[in-house]
Design an enzyme around this catalytic site. Structure first.
Site, PDB file in Angstrom:
ATOM      1  NE  ARG A  50      -3.625  -2.391   2.198  1.00  0.00           N
ATOM      2  CZ  ARG A  50      -4.415  -2.292   3.442  1.00  0.00           C
ATOM      3  NH1 ARG A  50      -4.050  -1.867   5.019  1.00  0.00           N
ATOM      4  NH2 ARG A  50      -4.992  -3.194   3.484  1.00  0.00           N
ATOM      5  CG  ASP A  52       2.306   5.794   2.846  1.00  0.00           C
ATOM      6  OD1 ASP A  52       1.477   5.196   3.284  1.00  0.00           O
ATOM      7  OD2 ASP A  52       3.778   6.581   3.396  1.00  0.00           O
ATOM      8  NE  ARG A 202       7.649   9.572   2.233  1.00  0.00           N
ATOM      9  CZ  ARG A 202       6.424  10.236   3.371  1.00  0.00           C
ATOM     10  NH1 ARG A 202       5.532   9.090   2.678  1.00  0.00           N
ATOM     11  NH2 ARG A 202       6.866  11.113   3.264  1.00  0.00           N
TER      12      ARG A 202
END
Length: 258
Positions: A50, A52, A202
Site C-alpha cells: 500500500r 502512500d 522514507r
C-alpha cells in the site's frame, strides 16, 4: 472464477496513495473502476503493498477475480483503455492459481528512491524525484546504511500510525549509487526486504541524507536504530521520490520475470 495478476505502473502525484479512500482519488479505486466497466461489480483487488500519497509504482502487483475467462493480453488492453486519462497502466497480466495472493504469496519487495542533485529547479523530473541543491557523501551514507541491514527492531524508523504487529523486520539490502540522470546527477537508494513498516524507506533515506550532508556521522544511525525511539529518527523524506520497483514471488508470474 479465474484469478488474474496485474503488474501496475503509476504516477503517484494525483493520488492519495494506493488504498481506496472515501471521496479521494486512489490507484486502487482507479483500477477497480476500470474493472467495473468490463464486468459488473463491485470489484475488490488486493495489492502487494500500500503505497502512500505521491509514491509511484514501477512494479506494483495486484490480483483480481473475474467471471469471464479473459485472455490476459486482452484484459490488460481493455483495462488500459478504461484507465485513461489516469496515469495508471497495466504493463503485464497473467492468470494465476485460485489461491495465489498478490500480498501473501510475495517473498520480497524492492523499492527505489531517487534524489536529483542540481541547483536549477527540476522541470521534467518535477514530482518524480526529491531534489537537493547540494551533493551528498555517498561513502558516508553507505557506511551508515550497513548498520541498518539485517534483522532489527526498526521502531525508530517506523511511523507512529504503523499497523504492523511487530517492529522487527529483516532488511536484505540498502545499496546507494550515483547515476547520470536525464536532468542531472542522481543518487539512487535500492532497498530490498520481504516486507516493510509504514514510512520505513522514507525514514531511512531522510536519515541517511543527514549523514550525506555532514550533519550526522555514520555511527549516529546505529545509535538511532538502537534507541528504538521514533524521535531519534532523522527527517522523513517526501514521497514523490519513492517507487515500488519490484515484487518477488517464489515462481515467476509474468513473462518479463523469467
Amino acid at each position: 472464477m479465474p484469478r488474474f495478476a496485474l503488474k501496475v505502473e503509476y504516477h503517484g502525484k494525483p493520488f492519495a496513495g494506493w488504498q481506496r479512500q472515501k471521496d479521494l482519488p486512489t490507484v486502487q479505486s482507479a483500477v477497480e473502476t476500470a474493472l467495473s466497466r468490463l464486468e459488473p461489480g463491485p470489484h475488490t483487488i488486493a495489492a502487494a503493498g500500500r503505497t502512500d500519497a505521491g509514491v509511484h509504482g514501477l512494479g506494483q502487483v495486484a490480483h483480481c477475480d473475474l467471471k469471464k475467462d479473459w485472455d490476459p493480453y486482452r484484459l490488460s488492453e481493455a483495462l488500459n483503455y478504461h484507465l485513461k486519462p489516469d496515469p495508471v497502466a497495466i504493463v503485464a497480466c497473467a492468470q494465476v492459481a485460485d489461491d495465489w495472493h498478490a500480498r501473501f504469496t510475495a517473498i520480497e519487495r524492492q523499492y527505489l528512491f531517487r534524489i536529483l542533485v542540481r541547483r536549477p529547479p527540476a522541470t521534467l523530473e518535477a514530482g518524480q524525484v526529491w531534489q537537493l541543491r547540494n551533493d551528498l557523501d555517498l561513502e558516508a551514507m553507505q557506511e551508515a546504511a550497513q548498520h541498518l541491514v539485517g534483522t532489527h527492531d526498526f521502531t525508530t524508523f517506523r511511523s507512529t500510525i504503523c499497523q504492523a504487529k511487530s517492529p522487527i523486520k529483516a532488511l536484505d539490502e540498502l545499496r546507494i549509487e550515483r547515476v547520470a540522470g536525464f536532468s542531472g546527477p542522481e543518487i539512487h537508494f535500492h532497498v530490498r526486504a520481504r516486507s516493510f513498516l509504514h514510512n520505513q524507506v522514507r525514514s531511512f533515506v531522510g536519515t541517511l541524507e543527514r549523514v550525506g550532508a555532514g550533519t550526522w556521522d555514520p555511527i549516529d544511525v546505529k545509535t538511532a536504530l538502537e534507541a528504538r525511539d521514533r524521535t531519534a529518527c532523522g527527517p522523513v523524506c517526501p514521497g514523490h521520490g519513492l517507487y515500488l520497483a519490484r515484487v518477488g514471488y517464489p515462481d515467476p508470474v509474468f513473462a518479463s520475470d523469467t
